[in-house]
Design an enzyme around this catalytic site. Structure first.
Site, PDB file in Angstrom:
ATOM      1  N   VAL A 197      64.653  18.371  27.831  1.00  0.00           N
ATOM      2  CA  VAL A 197      64.037  19.460  27.072  1.00  0.00           C
ATOM      3  C   VAL A 197      62.754  18.972  26.393  1.00  0.00           C
ATOM      4  O   VAL A 197      61.722  19.633  26.403  1.00  0.00           O
ATOM      5  CB  VAL A 197      65.020  20.002  26.013  1.00  0.00           C
ATOM      6  CG1 VAL A 197      64.328  20.971  25.078  1.00  0.00           C
ATOM      7  CG2 VAL A 197      66.197  20.666  26.687  1.00  0.00           C
ATOM      8  N   ALA A 198      62.827  17.782  25.827  1.00  0.00           N
ATOM      9  CA  ALA A 198      61.664  17.271  25.097  1.00  0.00           C
ATOM     10  C   ALA A 198      60.540  16.879  26.040  1.00  0.00           C
ATOM     11  O   ALA A 198      59.366  16.984  25.699  1.00  0.00           O
ATOM     12  CB  ALA A 198      62.080  16.073  24.253  1.00  0.00           C
ATOM     13  N   ILE A 232      60.013  17.884  29.411  1.00  0.00           N
ATOM     14  CA  ILE A 232      59.442  18.860  30.356  1.00  0.00           C
ATOM     15  C   ILE A 232      58.458  19.753  29.598  1.00  0.00           C
ATOM     16  O   ILE A 232      58.831  20.400  28.631  1.00  0.00           O
ATOM     17  CB  ILE A 232      60.551  19.708  31.016  1.00  0.00           C
ATOM     18  CG1 ILE A 232      61.371  18.806  31.938  1.00  0.00           C
ATOM     19  CG2 ILE A 232      59.945  20.865  31.802  1.00  0.00           C
ATOM     20  CD1 ILE A 232      62.536  19.485  32.598  1.00  0.00           C
ATOM     21  N   GLU A 266      57.320  22.693  29.117  1.00  0.00           N
ATOM     22  CA  GLU A 266      57.483  24.085  29.525  1.00  0.00           C
ATOM     23  C   GLU A 266      56.353  24.943  28.964  1.00  0.00           C
ATOM     24  O   GLU A 266      56.091  26.037  29.430  1.00  0.00           O
ATOM     25  CB  GLU A 266      58.871  24.636  29.187  1.00  0.00           C
ATOM     26  CG  GLU A 266      59.409  24.640  27.751  1.00  0.00           C
ATOM     27  CD  GLU A 266      59.655  23.261  27.158  1.00  0.00           C
ATOM     28  OE1 GLU A 266      58.699  22.771  26.531  1.00  0.00           O
ATOM     29  OE2 GLU A 266      60.750  22.683  27.276  1.00  0.00           O
ATOM     30  N   ASP A 309      19.617  40.163  36.979  1.00  0.00           N
ATOM     31  CA  ASP A 309      18.642  41.250  37.096  1.00  0.00           C
ATOM     32  C   ASP A 309      17.512  40.981  36.124  1.00  0.00           C
ATOM     33  O   ASP A 309      17.700  40.261  35.158  1.00  0.00           O
ATOM     34  CB  ASP A 309      19.289  42.565  36.614  1.00  0.00           C
ATOM     35  CG  ASP A 309      20.084  43.240  37.695  1.00  0.00           C
ATOM     36  OD1 ASP A 309      19.883  42.898  38.856  1.00  0.00           O
ATOM     37  OD2 ASP A 309      20.905  44.106  37.337  1.00  0.00           O
ATOM     38  N   ASN A 334      60.427  18.224  20.155  1.00  0.00           N
ATOM     39  CA  ASN A 334      60.010  19.263  21.097  1.00  0.00           C
ATOM     40  C   ASN A 334      59.497  20.488  20.366  1.00  0.00           C
ATOM     41  O   ASN A 334      58.493  21.082  20.726  1.00  0.00           O
ATOM     42  CB  ASN A 334      61.207  19.642  21.968  1.00  0.00           C
ATOM     43  CG  ASN A 334      60.839  20.656  23.027  1.00  0.00           C
ATOM     44  OD1 ASN A 334      59.858  20.476  23.725  1.00  0.00           O
ATOM     45  ND2 ASN A 334      61.600  21.727  23.115  1.00  0.00           N
ATOM     46  N   ASP A 376      55.143  19.859  19.555  1.00  0.00           N
ATOM     47  CA  ASP A 376      54.529  20.351  20.783  1.00  0.00           C
ATOM     48  C   ASP A 376      53.591  21.527  20.563  1.00  0.00           C
ATOM     49  O   ASP A 376      52.374  21.394  20.627  1.00  0.00           O
ATOM     50  CB  ASP A 376      55.628  20.774  21.772  1.00  0.00           C
ATOM     51  CG  ASP A 376      55.915  19.678  22.783  1.00  0.00           C
ATOM     52  OD1 ASP A 376      55.492  18.541  22.511  1.00  0.00           O
ATOM     53  OD2 ASP A 376      56.547  19.967  23.804  1.00  0.00           O
TER      54      ASP A 376
HETATM   55  P1  ATP Z   1      16.272  45.234  38.302  1.00  0.00           P
HETATM   56  O1  ATP Z   1      16.839  45.157  39.688  1.00  0.00           O
HETATM   57  O2  ATP Z   1      15.826  43.956  37.766  1.00  0.00           O
HETATM   58  O3  ATP Z   1      17.107  46.031  37.350  1.00  0.00           O
HETATM   59  P2  ATP Z   1      14.403  47.408  38.585  1.00  0.00           P
HETATM   60  O4  ATP Z   1      14.884  48.246  37.483  1.00  0.00           O
HETATM   61  O5  ATP Z   1      12.955  47.253  38.731  1.00  0.00           O
HETATM   62  O6  ATP Z   1      14.892  45.949  38.526  1.00  0.00           O
HETATM   63  P3  ATP Z   1      15.191  49.419  40.389  1.00  0.00           P
HETATM   64  O7  ATP Z   1      15.685  50.261  39.278  1.00  0.00           O
HETATM   65  O8  ATP Z   1      15.957  49.294  41.629  1.00  0.00           O
HETATM   66  O9  ATP Z   1      14.994  47.947  39.934  1.00  0.00           O
HETATM   67  O10 ATP Z   1      13.719  49.936  40.710  1.00  0.00           O
HETATM   68  C1  ATP Z   1      13.046  49.547  41.862  1.00  0.00           C
HETATM   69  C2  ATP Z   1      11.668  50.133  41.865  1.00  0.00           C
HETATM   70  O11 ATP Z   1      11.753  51.552  41.926  1.00  0.00           O
HETATM   71  C3  ATP Z   1      10.862  49.839  40.608  1.00  0.00           C
HETATM   72  O12 ATP Z   1      10.150  48.670  40.753  1.00  0.00           O
HETATM   73  C4  ATP Z   1       9.943  51.034  40.509  1.00  0.00           C
HETATM   74  O13 ATP Z   1       8.790  50.821  41.263  1.00  0.00           O
HETATM   75  C5  ATP Z   1      10.731  52.147  41.126  1.00  0.00           C
HETATM   76  N1  ATP Z   1      11.382  52.969  40.110  1.00  0.00           N
HETATM   77  C6  ATP Z   1      12.185  52.568  39.104  1.00  0.00           C
HETATM   78  N2  ATP Z   1      12.621  53.597  38.383  1.00  0.00           N
HETATM   79  C7  ATP Z   1      12.095  54.706  38.949  1.00  0.00           C
HETATM   80  C8  ATP Z   1      12.188  56.102  38.664  1.00  0.00           C
HETATM   81  N3  ATP Z   1      12.925  56.568  37.677  1.00  0.00           N
HETATM   82  N4  ATP Z   1      11.507  56.944  39.453  1.00  0.00           N
HETATM   83  C9  ATP Z   1      10.780  56.488  40.458  1.00  0.00           C
HETATM   84  N5  ATP Z   1      10.653  55.215  40.780  1.00  0.00           N
HETATM   85  C10 ATP Z   1      11.292  54.312  40.038  1.00  0.00           C
END
Ligand code: ATP
Length: 885
Positions: free
Chosen positions: A280-281, A283, A285, A327, A705, A709
């Site tokens: 017991v002591a 293992i 657990e 992103d 234990n 422990d």
């Molecule tokens: P991330 O991927 O880093 O979030 P992001 O926001 O630029 O980047 P998306 O939102 O996919 O990526 O946008 C891609 C492209 O689409 C942008 O670079 C822009 O040119 C265009 N875009 C973004 N928002 C709009 C919108 N509301 N209307 C029209 N075009 C847009």
């Protein structure tokens, strides 16, 4: 619920439910909730605390202990029975409390990441927990949303839904708001309905809720709802497996010792008791439950720091992350965009430089308001920051987006999606139907056929295109996001994707999204911690590179790559290129998966952020999928193992630091448990082999234990992150916790604690012999008989105290500084309460009888203290010497 809602028109359904496009009032919500029920599925059954308590007894060793207790009682050794009963009970209580605490934290975590839905109530769009939706609510749905209840569509723009969860059909189903005549349609054919449990892959729309909870199509298929239980994490699994192997070894040792004791003609019951107590002591657990507790505590801390863990294995993954793919927009940058410059009619203007007397300037500003879904009022800002920036831009010219949209009604639209990178609307502008489009410059340039430079539209020439591209490059290189605007006259009333062609170029608008102030430091911290930071963005390569350079992600040794270039590379070629690439621009979700896989092939653990509906596969593929709590879609949150409540890159880095320290704490706690147990076994084994009496009575082992422990181990698990964790390289994801170095440390520490214990035993034995000699008994009898009480008391006290003190060692791998020593109050609570209990059983007469201890001389107490301290002193000296090397 409304039966066969798909056979009724949207208006009929709305009037049946006594609502309209502005949604329910608060009062109606309550009425409908009591009339139609709430949006909850049969609550997951919670295991009652009583059952959890009882389950603590379902353990082989506990059964043997209980049998031993009964035997003791039959033979009249009631003290032993009492001690075992107390030990078993306390063990069960402790186990139950730990279980409940861990469960509580995990439930709280789950609640934090519960799904959300957008509904219109009392005219406002609000976000609520999905379970609060009622029949009659108007749901606003768009790409990336999970549908929270069944609903009849009132409007739909390019709407598509993935209904595979319900129908098994993997292709997205197209949705509209037309009513259907046929009856008895299966959900897959009800094109004007959206269903709970499915998700939107494209477009947007509004739906009035017709069924909630168990009345939904999903609710009817009860089996789908039994949520898969969270599996054990890899660490828990490997510790469990290890614990089982260890248990077998210890049982074998206990059996050998039992045989030896019988051979030396000990009473059978005593021999059984001793071997069982030893098992017991020894293992451990608590191994796997320590992991659960430390993970639960750690995830609570992480939640306070804006990182919500959705799957526990992510914590271990975080500890070994060596690449973070992030992103740009909103994660590395603030996602607060503002228009800085505009390029129209061949003029580059400051944000306040438009001349609204000019038709072209006015047209540009108008379409910026119309091809736009954002609203900013004094009280709230709704919408995509890119579009919010455009609405704010209008305010510079005293334009109100709502008035303009009211004046020039929208007839149709093609919602923005990040793969197309465009958005278009069709509006009635003074009796003329005008299609307005905005989007990424490189995409738009391929779709324009004409240009308006102030004198009306004319065919666009290669020169014009070069000029626009140059301007785009110039603005992007300042880190600005550039959008192109275009328009055309239109005949029909319903836009389709092929209409985004033959457009007339109007102008460019450049906006700034400044980096978050903390991003730079976070990138530096990653660098120090041996973690590569990678920017993956849908944005333009020049804009992305400028921001990446500013933050420190893109330096001279690395390059930036376009998504289209990834397409030309084979998987092998990509693997060669990823280590050299810091920025990926104009990337689509498929590229993200390939990038993750390439890094993983190279042996790295990858954290990947994602927010869109199509990011789910990449999030799942990565070792730690990170979703955005504020801007992320529900689908991405569902696929992720961690959600950032502040969308901030710096939070990921802090989570990595927490992940590393949680892993470290678990490793330290396990090391503590194993080294202490090793010490006990070594002492017993040694005594057996040397033909000495047993160094401990069974109650001693049970006491150790219980007292030495769990408490210190939990305190070790509560250790705060050390700064040093982020100045070391990441742990190899394939390196097991229980590696060679770990085993060596456990053995070394166990050995010296064992030796200190045996020295105490020898000292005690000599004292016993002397006493026996004084009393005239034979020396031999003292050594073998029951008069080795002083020896046993001393060995017991040293082992117990040494392990309690060793709890401080185990809080860190390196030398223990004075500051560190006092930085964790739980370790002091564990130490002091353990020491007090030990003192009680050694000094209080009635307890002495039960715990088979005797009073000692002052000198012996001092010897115990010295010997118990000795292992820690040696360990600290060794660590200091190693640190110096
Ligand atoms: P991330 O991927 O880093 O979030 P992001 O926001 O630029 O980047 P998306 O939102 O996919 O990526 O946008 C891609 C492209 O689409 C942008 O670079 C822009 O040119 C265009 N875009 C973004 N928002 C709009 C919108 N509301 N209307 C029209 N075009 C847009």
């Amino acid at each position: 619920m409304i039966d066969e809602a798909y056979r009724k028109t949207a208006e009929e359904v709305l009037s049946l439910l006594e609502t309209d496009g502005s949604g329910l009032s608060e009062k109606q919500v309550e009425t409908n909730r009591s009339r139609y029920g709430s949006n909850a599925f049969g609550e997951e059954k919670r295991v009652s605390p009583v059952l959890i308590f009882l389950s603590q007894f379902n353990d082989f060793l506990i059964w043997i202990l209980l049998v031993a207790a009964i035997l003791s009682a039959v033979l009249g050794k009631l003290e032993s029975t009492l001690v075992i009963a107390v030990v078993v009970l306390l063990n069960a209580v402790l186990g139950t409390v730990q279980h409940l605490k861990a469960e509580q934290s995990l439930t709280a975590l789950k609640a934090m990441s519960s799904p959300q839905a957008r509904v219109i109530r009392g005219g406002d769009v609000i976000t609520i927990d999905s379970q609060n939706i009622v029949v009659g609510d108007i749901m606003a749905v768009e790409a990336g949303d999970f549908i929270a209840a069944d609903g009849r569509l009132i409007s739909a723009y390019s709407l598509k839904a993935d209904e595979s969860a319900l129908t098994g059909e993997s292709l997205s189903a197209e949705k509209d708001n037309e009513h259907l005549e046929k009856s008895n349609l299966s959900p897959g054919d009800q094109s004007n309905m959206v269903f709970s449990g499915t998700h939107i892959t494209y477009g947007r729309g509004l739906a009035v809720v017709t069924a909630v909870g168990e009345s939904t199509e999903l609710g009817k298929i009860a089996s789908l709802l039994s949520q898969a239980k969270e599996k054990q994490t890899p660490l828990q699994r490997s510790l469990d497996a290890f614990g089982k192997k260890l248990a077998i070894i210890i049982l074998a040792i206990a059996a050998v010792i039992f045989a030896m004791n019988i051979y030396r003609s000990s009473p059978v019951l005593d021999a059984i008791m001793f071997s069982v107590s030893l098992a017991v002591a020894a293992i451990p657990e608590a191994l796997s439950s320590i992991v659960t507790i430390v993970l639960a505590i750690g995830t609570r801390r992480m939640a306070q720091e804006n990182a919500i863990i959705r799957r526990l294995h992510a914590v271990e993954g975080l500890g070994s992350v060596s690449v973070i793919c992030s992103d740009k927009t909103g994660t590395l940058t603030q996602n607060k965009m503002s228009v800085r410059q505009a390029y129209v009619g061949g003029r580059l203007l400051a944000e306040n430089g438009l001349d609204l007397e000019q038709k072209l300037d006015k047209h540009l500003l108008n379409i910026a308001m119309l091809c736009n879904d954002s609203i900013t009022t004094d009280v709230q800002v709704i919408g995509d920051p890119t579009e919010v920036a455009l609405v704010d831009w209008g305010e510079v010219y005293k334009l109100d987006e709502l008035i303009i949209r009211d004046k020039y009604q929208r007839i149709s639209e093609l919602p923005f999606d990040s793969e197309r990178k465009l958005m278009s609307t069709l509006n009635d502008i003074d009796g003329q139907k005008i299609m307005a489009a905005k989007g990424a410059v490189d995409v738009m340039i391929k779709r324009v056929k004409y240009i308006d430079d102030g004198q009306g539209a004319r065919p666009i020439k290669p020169d014009d295109i070069t000029r626009i591209e140059k301007m785009n490059a110039q603005l992007s290189s300042q880190g600005l996001r550039v959008l192109a605007f275009a328009s055309r006259e239109y005949e029909g009333t319903e836009l389709s994707l092929k209409d985004e062609n033959e457009l007339t170029f109007i102008g460019l608008v450049a906006m700034m999204d400044p980096p978050r102030p903390e991003s730079r430091d976070a990138v530096t911290a990653c660098h120090r911690a041996g973690i590569r930071t990678i920017m993956i963005t849908g944005d333009h390569i020049v804009t992305a590179s400028a921001i990446a350079r500013d933050i420190g992600i893109l330096t001279d040794e690395y390059q930036a790559l376009k998504g289209s270039e990834i397409e030309t590379l084979s998987d092998k070629e990509l693997e060669e290129i990823v280590p050299r690439t810091a920025v990926y621009a104009r990337v689509s979700p498929e590229h993200k998966i390939r990038i993750v896989k390439a890094w993983q092939q190279l042996g790295h653990a990858v954290a990947m952020t994602g927010d869109g509906v199509n990011d789910a596969p990449a999030l799942k593929q990565s070792d730690v999928g990170v979703a955005m709590g504020i801007t992320g879609t529900e689908v991405s949150k569902d696929a992720a193992s961690m959600v950032l409540t502040d969308d901030n890159f710096a939070t990921i880095v802090r989570a990595v630091s927490n992940g590393r320290s949680i892993y470290r704490n678990i490793s330290n706690a396990v090391q503590f448990l194993l080294s202490g147990n090793t010490a006990g076994i070594l002492a017993v084994l040694f005594a057996s082999l040397a033909g000495l009496p047993a160094p401990f009575a069974p109650v001693h082992l049970l006491f150790i234990n219980l007292v030495t422990d769990s408490l210190p181990a939990i305190a070790i698990g509560l250790e705060k992150p050390e700064e040093a964790v982020m100045s070391e390289p990441p742990r190899n994801i394939n390196e097991p916790l229980l590696n060679k170095k770990f085993a060596q440390t456990v053995l070394f520490q166990g050995l010296i604690i064992g030796i200190a214990t045996m020295i105490a035993f020898y000292i005690g034995l000599n004292a016993d012999l002397m006493e026996a000699a004084v009393m005239g008994a034979s020396a031999n009898g003292a050594a073998n008989g029951s008069s080795s009480m002083t020896a046993a008391t001393m060995a017991f006290a040293v082992l117990c105290l040494a392990r309690l003190i060793h709890g401080f060692n185990s809080r860190t791998q390196g030398p223990l500084s004075l500051r560190k020593l006092f930085s964790n109050k739980f370790s002091w609570i564990a130490f002091l309460s353990g020491s007090l209990l030990l003192a009680a059983v050694m000094l209080i007469r009635p307890l002495q009888n039960v715990f088979e201890t005797v009073s000692l001389t002052m000198e012996q107490y001092l010897q115990i203290a010295g010997l118990a301290l000795l292992p820690t002193i040696i360990i600290q000296i060794v660590r200091r010497l190693m640190a110096r090397r």
